[in-house]
Design a protein around this motif. Structure first.
Motif, PDB file in Angstrom:
ATOM      1  N   ILE A 187       0.835  -1.200   0.000  1.00 33.95           N
ATOM      2  CA  ILE A 187       0.000   0.000   0.000  1.00 33.95           C
ATOM      3  C   ILE A 187       0.873   1.254   0.000  1.00 33.95           C
ATOM      4  N   SER A 188       1.998   1.206   0.683  1.00 35.30           N
ATOM      5  CA  SER A 188       2.941   2.329   0.630  1.00 35.30           C
ATOM      6  C   SER A 188       3.431   2.549  -0.789  1.00 35.30           C
ATOM      7  N   ASP A 245      -2.540  11.264  -1.292  1.00 42.87           N
ATOM      8  CA  ASP A 245      -2.457   9.883  -0.816  1.00 42.87           C
ATOM      9  C   ASP A 245      -3.835   9.383  -0.395  1.00 42.87           C
ATOM     10  N   ARG A 246      -4.566  10.225   0.316  1.00 46.39           N
ATOM     11  CA  ARG A 246      -5.907   9.851   0.787  1.00 46.39           C
ATOM     12  C   ARG A 246      -6.848   9.584  -0.388  1.00 46.39           C
ATOM     13  N   ARG A 247      -6.731  10.400  -1.428  1.00 48.38           N
ATOM     14  CA  ARG A 247      -7.598  10.237  -2.594  1.00 48.38           C
ATOM     15  C   ARG A 247      -7.307   8.902  -3.293  1.00 48.38           C
ATOM     16  N   ILE A 248      -6.037   8.575  -3.441  1.00 46.63           N
ATOM     17  CA  ILE A 248      -5.660   7.311  -4.081  1.00 46.63           C
ATOM     18  C   ILE A 248      -6.154   6.119  -3.267  1.00 46.63           C
ATOM     19  N   PHE A 289      -9.657   1.464  -2.215  1.00 43.71           N
ATOM     20  CA  PHE A 289     -10.466   0.647  -1.312  1.00 43.71           C
ATOM     21  C   PHE A 289     -11.973   0.873  -1.481  1.00 43.71           C
ATOM     22  N   SER A 290     -12.334   1.767  -2.417  1.00 43.72           N
ATOM     23  CA  SER A 290     -13.750   2.051  -2.701  1.00 43.72           C
ATOM     24  C   SER A 290     -14.492   2.533  -1.454  1.00 43.72           C
ATOM     25  N   VAL A 291     -13.907   3.491  -0.753  1.00 46.16           N
ATOM     26  CA  VAL A 291     -14.534   4.119   0.402  1.00 46.16           C
ATOM     27  C   VAL A 291     -14.516   5.625   0.194  1.00 46.16           C
TER      28      VAL A 291
END
Length: 219
Positions: free
Chosen positions: A22-23, A49-52, A57-59
């Motif tokens: 994930i990193s 990073d949050r957007r990706i 994760f489809s959240v």
């Protein structure tokens, strides 16, 4: 923010991903996500990073510490998959003794392309070829993708990464006429061939299913 870290940890575990993978997905060093979840650094995720991660994760971004917004649609079938590049080299020469095989970087591939290749995204990795014994098929510096599911239990004629006498090697394997015997050799005729090798003496790391190369000639 503890809720965000707990949420991200749950999402990673649910997909059977790793912190390092994930990193790599967000272009960070391999310990970045682990430090965020376990040590609280950084204090919050970078907006990009949050957007990706929310898309992956489809959240909603809100669940990962962003502003309120609707959940994103599931990632399309052709979303990018980050494949780890291990910090080891597979010798195509006389063998190389390496330390722990850890991810040092990653390369992204389209998920549809990987599916067509017949590999599972969580069962592949990339290493660099070292040496000239597999030239001209593989050259020094080439990057090769290894299918770790295609090992000893499915062995057949082909190019494999194998461990022999603690050396990690890239060699062509040919099934012998007798059960349990293999020929292990090089495509470069200047290098030796080993016939009638006991398959139990070799640890098959996986089959080479793809390679990448800069536009240069093999030495």
């Amino acid at each position: 923010m503890d809720a965000v870290r707990a949420k991200l940890e749950h999402l990673i575990a649910a997909r059977r991903d790793s912190y390092a993978r994930i990193s790599a997905l967000i272009g960070r060093n391999s310990s970045y996500i682990q430090q965020f979840i376990r040590r609280g650094t950084p204090r919050k995720l970078d907006e990009q990073d949050r957007r990706i991660l929310a898309h992956y994760f489809s959240v909603s971004e809100e669940e990962l510490g962003g502003n309120e917004g609707p959940p994103l649609a599931p990632a399309p079938a052709g979303h990018p998959i980050a494949v780890p590049i291990l910090s080891v080299g597979g010798s195509a020469g006389h063998g190389s003794l390496e330390g722990q095989e850890q991810s040092s970087a990653s390369m992204c591939f389209d998920s549809r392309w990987l599916r067509a290749l017949g590999v599972k995204p969580d069962r592949i990795s990339i290493i660099h070829v070292q040496g000239e014994s597999m030239a001209p098929t593989l050259c020094d510096g080439d990057e090769i993708m290894i299918d770790h599911d295609d090992g000893a239990s499915r062995i057949r004629d082909g190019i494999y990464v194998l461990r022999l006498d603690d050396g990690l090697m890239v060699k062509r394997v040919v099934i012998g006429p007798l059960r349990g015997q293999l020929s292990v050799g090089s495509d470069n005729p200047a290098y030796p061939q080993w016939k009638d090798v006991d398959s139990n003496a070799i640890a098959m790391i996986g089959r080479v299913v793809w390679y990448g190369r800069r536009l240069h000639r093999c030495a």
